[in-house]
Write a protein that holds these residues in place. Structure first.
Motif, PDB file in Angstrom:
ATOM      1  N   LEU A 245     125.475  34.628 -24.420  1.00  0.00           N
ATOM      2  CA  LEU A 245     124.492  34.047 -23.495  1.00  0.00           C
ATOM      3  C   LEU A 245     125.080  32.846 -22.762  1.00  0.00           C
ATOM      4  O   LEU A 245     124.785  32.620 -21.574  1.00  0.00           O
ATOM      5  N   PHE A 246     125.890  32.056 -23.442  1.00  0.00           N
ATOM      6  CA  PHE A 246     126.556  30.923 -22.792  1.00  0.00           C
ATOM      7  C   PHE A 246     127.430  31.401 -21.641  1.00  0.00           C
ATOM      8  O   PHE A 246     127.396  30.839 -20.538  1.00  0.00           O
ATOM      9  N   GLU A 247     128.197  32.448 -21.893  1.00  0.00           N
ATOM     10  CA  GLU A 247     129.094  32.966 -20.855  1.00  0.00           C
ATOM     11  C   GLU A 247     128.324  33.616 -19.713  1.00  0.00           C
ATOM     12  O   GLU A 247     128.824  33.722 -18.594  1.00  0.00           O
ATOM     13  N   LEU A 248     127.085  34.026 -19.985  1.00  0.00           N
ATOM     14  CA  LEU A 248     126.213  34.552 -18.929  1.00  0.00           C
ATOM     15  C   LEU A 248     125.428  33.427 -18.247  1.00  0.00           C
ATOM     16  O   LEU A 248     124.558  33.680 -17.421  1.00  0.00           O
TER      17      LEU A 248
ATOM     18  N   LYS B 174     121.408  28.129 -26.561  1.00  0.00           N
ATOM     19  CA  LYS B 174     121.160  27.058 -27.524  1.00  0.00           C
ATOM     20  C   LYS B 174     120.189  27.506 -28.609  1.00  0.00           C
ATOM     21  O   LYS B 174     120.372  27.201 -29.796  1.00  0.00           O
ATOM     22  N   ASN B 175     119.165  28.257 -28.209  1.00  0.00           N
ATOM     23  CA  ASN B 175     118.193  28.742 -29.188  1.00  0.00           C
ATOM     24  C   ASN B 175     118.873  29.634 -30.238  1.00  0.00           C
ATOM     25  O   ASN B 175     118.603  29.522 -31.442  1.00  0.00           O
ATOM     26  N   ALA B 176     119.740  30.534 -29.783  1.00  0.00           N
ATOM     27  CA  ALA B 176     120.441  31.438 -30.703  1.00  0.00           C
ATOM     28  C   ALA B 176     121.384  30.665 -31.622  1.00  0.00           C
ATOM     29  O   ALA B 176     121.459  30.924 -32.831  1.00  0.00           O
ATOM     30  N   LEU B 177     122.110  29.692 -31.059  1.00  0.00           N
ATOM     31  CA  LEU B 177     123.061  28.910 -31.855  1.00  0.00           C
ATOM     32  C   LEU B 177     122.340  28.049 -32.892  1.00  0.00           C
ATOM     33  O   LEU B 177     122.820  27.896 -34.028  1.00  0.00           O
ATOM     34  N   GLU B 178     121.223  27.486 -32.531  1.00  0.00           N
ATOM     35  CA  GLU B 178     120.463  26.669 -33.485  1.00  0.00           C
ATOM     36  C   GLU B 178     119.888  27.537 -34.603  1.00  0.00           C
ATOM     37  O   GLU B 178     119.805  27.097 -35.758  1.00  0.00           O
ATOM     38  N   SER B 179     119.505  28.772 -34.257  1.00  0.00           N
ATOM     39  CA  SER B 179     119.029  29.699 -35.295  1.00  0.00           C
ATOM     40  C   SER B 179     120.164  30.053 -36.254  1.00  0.00           C
ATOM     41  O   SER B 179     119.956  30.174 -37.467  1.00  0.00           O
ATOM     42  N   SER B 180     121.365  30.205 -35.702  1.00  0.00           N
ATOM     43  CA  SER B 180     122.536  30.470 -36.535  1.00  0.00           C
ATOM     44  C   SER B 180     122.801  29.300 -37.474  1.00  0.00           C
ATOM     45  O   SER B 180     123.108  29.478 -38.662  1.00  0.00           O
ATOM     46  N   LYS B 181     122.658  28.100 -36.964  1.00  0.00           N
ATOM     47  CA  LYS B 181     122.894  26.887 -37.764  1.00  0.00           C
ATOM     48  C   LYS B 181     121.917  26.787 -38.929  1.00  0.00           C
ATOM     49  O   LYS B 181     122.273  26.331 -40.020  1.00  0.00           O
TER      50      LYS B 181
END
Length: 338
Positions: free
Chosen positions: A92-95, A102-109
């Motif tokens: 999503l960042f590259e798109l 950010k939402n996906a990365l925070e969920s991963s964290k």
């Protein structure tokens, strides 16, 4: 014949040797043989990201991995899900969809704060979000939605109607409620702020015919036309007892209209002055007598506001603001002080 697991290991070796074309071909073969293992899709997602311009494919594989994770054991599920969310966030960042990234990365964290490269991608995403200009709050006045105390209304009349204008911009029809009786008018407008504007005229100075009255919502105002029960009668005021008989009403935000008949009498007195000016006043009166309502309004407004130095018959122009005093060339306008 090599198994899916063997192909997966060979693909990993090619990936670590930076041979991404070979790795992608082997991951494809492994997935063809076993499309239920989320790890295969995660590694292919990572390969797509290394190959650049494959962000959509990488995102699709990350989401596929997430859909397969539900069938795994809880502890293993969290670990794999964290990786899948990381891959999704990177794609999503590259798109350039930074907020969703950010939402996906925070969920991963939340699932695994120690996931490799997670902190780096979170910082990069937050840095991009900081670059996006934040919308400035829109001042209420710029949209035309004002507080109750700042909404302006004016009124004037012709032979058959009382015309009331309430100046609020961009009003939606469903937010306006107009109620009329023979002797009253109630207008309520719901504003976006949650508050309401209301205009209550009860009792009206004279009777109206509600069935023949109407209102219209325009881009800059709400215009209400009240049909006079007694056509031709001149209203001196909108509300309450009318003690000014025979006066000509002109737009005003006040409850009492200005007596423009008196102004006409003052103008007629000017005929006693020297011939040239008397002739000018005579022309003014003749024009006024034969003019329609808008032209009369334009003449009176321009003449009085300019201290007699300007006479216009164009209401569209005159109604836009105060008419400035324009003395003849070589002369200077001065204010009289007592």
């Amino acid at each position: 014949m090599a198994s899916a697991e063997d192909l997966y290991k060979q693909a990993n070796d090619a990936f670590f040797e930076d041979d991404y074309d070979e790795a992608l071909e082997l991951y494809n073969k492994a997935i063809e043989m076993d499309a239920t293992n989320p790890e295969y899709f995660l590694k292919r997602s990572a390969t797509y990201q290394k190959m650049k311009k494959k962000s959509k494919e990488s995102l699709a594989d990350a989401e596929k991995a997430l859909s397969l994770i539900e069938s795994t054991e809880q502890n293993e599920q969290n670990s794999i899900k964290a990786k899948a969310l990381l891959r999704k966030g990177i794609a999503l960042f590259e798109l350039k969809n930074y907020q969703e990234a950010k939402n996906a990365l925070e969920s991963s964290k939340e699932l695994n704060a120690n996931e490799k490269s997670l902190a780096t991608w979170l910082k990069k995403t937050e840095a991009e979000l900081e670059k996006i200009p934040k919308p400035k709050p829109t001042p209420p006045d710029s949209t035309g939605f004002l507080s109750q105390s700042r909404v302006r209304h004016e009124w004037y009349q012709n032979e058959n109607f009382i015309i009331i204008s309430i100046f609020i911009k961009n009003v939606k029809k469903e937010t306006v409620d107009v109620y009329m009786t023979e002797k009253s008018l109630s207008v309520t407008v719901k504003l976006p702020t949650g508050s309401e504007y209301s205009l209550e005229l009860d009792p009206l100075a004279h009777e109206i015919v509600p069935k023949e009255s109407k209102y219209e919502i325009l881009s800059t105002k709400i215009e209400i036309k009240l049909k006079k029960a007694n056509a031709g009668a001149k209203w001196g005021v909108l509300e309450g007892e009318d003690t000014i008989v025979g006066s000509v009403a002109y737009p005003s935000s006040a409850k009492h209209a200005k007596n423009w008949d008196a102004l006409e009498k003052e103008i007629s007195k000017e005929q006693e002055k020297p011939e040239g000016e008397a002739a000018l006043n005579s022309l003014f009166q003749q024009l006024y007598k034969d003019a329609d309502d808008d032209t009369k309004r334009a003449m009176l407004k321009s003449y009085t506001e300019s201290s007699g130095t300007c006479l216009s018959t164009n209401w569209n122009e005159v109604s836009k603001g105060h008419v400035e005093t324009k003395p003849p060339e070589g002369m200077v306008a001065k204010k009289w002080t007592s």
